[in-house]
Design an enzyme around this catalytic site. Sequence first.
Site, short mmCIF file in Angstrom:
data_model
loop_
_atom_site.label_atom_id
_atom_site.label_comp_id
_atom_site.label_asym_id
_atom_site.label_seq_id
_atom_site.Cartn_x
_atom_site.Cartn_y
_atom_site.Cartn_z
N HIS A 168 0.78 -1.28 -0.12
CA HIS A 168 0.09 -0.02 0.07
C HIS A 168 0.83 1.23 0.14
O HIS A 168 0.41 2.23 0.57
CB HIS A 168 -0.92 0.01 1.15
CG HIS A 168 -1.76 -1.04 1.35
ND1 HIS A 168 -1.52 -2.32 1.75
CD2 HIS A 168 -3.02 -1.06 0.75
CE1 HIS A 168 -2.75 -3.06 1.86
NE2 HIS A 168 -3.50 -2.36 1.09
N GLY A 208 -13.12 -3.23 16.65
CA GLY A 208 -11.62 -2.67 16.03
C GLY A 208 -10.60 -3.32 16.71
O GLY A 208 -9.46 -3.18 16.41
N THR A 219 -9.73 1.39 6.95
CA THR A 219 -9.92 1.34 8.33
C THR A 219 -10.49 2.49 8.91
O THR A 219 -11.48 2.22 9.79
CB THR A 219 -8.70 1.07 9.26
OG1 THR A 219 -7.68 0.14 8.50
CG2 THR A 219 -8.68 0.71 10.75
#
Length: 571
Positions: free
Chosen positions: A217, A479, A437
């Site tokens: 990424h 999370g 996220t």
Amino acid sequence: MTTIFDAPEEFATTALAGFSSIYARNVRLVKGGVVRSTKVPKGKVAVVIGGGSGHYPAFAGYVGPGMADAAVAGDVFASPSTAAVARVCRQAEQGGGVLLGFGNYAGDVLNFGVAAERLRAEGIDVRIVPVTDDVASASAETPAKRRGIAGDLVVFKIAGAAAEAGLSLDEVERVTRLANDRTVSFGVAFGGCTLPGAKQPLFSVPKGEMALGLGIHGEPGIREEKIVSASEFARLLVGKLLIERPAGVQKVAPVLNGLGSTKYEELFVLWVAIERELKAAGLEIIDPECGEFVTSLDMQGCSLSLLWLNDELETYWRAPCDAPVLRKGTIIAAEQATDALTDEDGPAVFAPASDPSKASGKCIARLIGEIAEALRQAEDELGRIDAFAGDGDHGQGMRRGSAAARDAASAAVAAGAGAASVLAVSGDAWADRAGGTSGAIWGLLLRAWSGAFSDETAPTDAAIVEGARRALDGVTRLGRARVGDKTLVDALVPFVETLEREFAAGKSLVGAWQAGAKAATEAAEATSNLTPKLGRARPLAEKSIGHPDAGAVSLALTARVAADVLASERG
């Protein structure tokens, strides 16, 4: 440099549309991804994979007979949203259940996980297998912390072959987990990649050096070394992976993967040296692959993946498949699908709401609009902070998500929605547009907060404070971050705890909120001294020290904006 695009924000969706047009023999375009364009037997396990765009041919290029049944696509380097994952799974499911596969990144874990919960509640059996092949991102003693890179191709090929063979969902899951456990990868970059519309790469590598252990990424490597010859390079790559060779393994399936700008001829030269190293280690090479399988836009570099074979895995590795990126064996006979795919998203319909709740809904919409404007102005700074140990897309994602939330809130108000519905649809829109996220967390946060509200009455001050606690509980449960992990939670916890304490002590909501915003801001600044324990920044902990967490900073910013709006609303 990524130079061919119209609007940078539409790069991913436009690229997916073009891919689907060119490969209509293999795929059909659906909202948020693609599904197989060929008929699929009823009762077959659906293998659904996905992740951010920018990695072509991952993940849409893996869809076809013998491989995946569908792929979900997020924005560039951003996880697809929960809604997108669930939507594509429903299109692909054939009655045999769904196996979800993705790289082990925090945003993907969160979004695919929440989508699986929703689908299970609908009666669909869903199993999850995150790919964890990158040996540079965590030790062999903690394999569950490793991220997924080019091992995605290997693991998804095995999963697709097992499903195509008619195995049950239990067996497809077992075989896929076995493939993941026996796949290792290591990557190296010679140059960084550039997001569409960006003026410079996400990171750079000093001239004459290479970055070891890069992420896909745009995360920089864990350290730099001098560029070496092909023979020495092969020795480095193979040596990193041979350390984890299981006892007794004599066969290996290698994948030499280009990251976007490394030419095929270079990979072929490197393969000669890799083959020599593998044979010298006493390994029999089975069906090697060399090419671009998991890229990172225009990144220059490559990775080596090894699948340690047993007889079962060898069978599925060599099994026929027919996908845009990979064809093996005889062509699998398949007819083009003729059923019509429907878009699940129609106009939103809201339950009747009282006038006081509608009025509160308008206030919520105004608040979200102010937050969206603040995040738009802060986009570059948030991206700069995120780039120290991440991929630099946090500001972009927050801008996109908050803008979508603003538009959804306005549309809900226009449709006569009450406070609970306005906040809930805002969260869903934020998650769906931002992806990644942060998008998933903000979607969870706002939807959980809305659970303390009603469309029948205006929310009381106590309900607003209760909503903050619900939001915190939802984010930490799904999370899994805690204070000290260097995430948004480091600012969210002191905000909520201060808000609750000050409100319980008799302060007004405005005063309590202002105190909470101050606590969140101080906590966000203090994350500079922390090392990340979750997410993409974790493997780059040292580079993160001295810089605050972008998620914590943006949370504190929104808390301050909300404090100002509350103060102005109440005079």
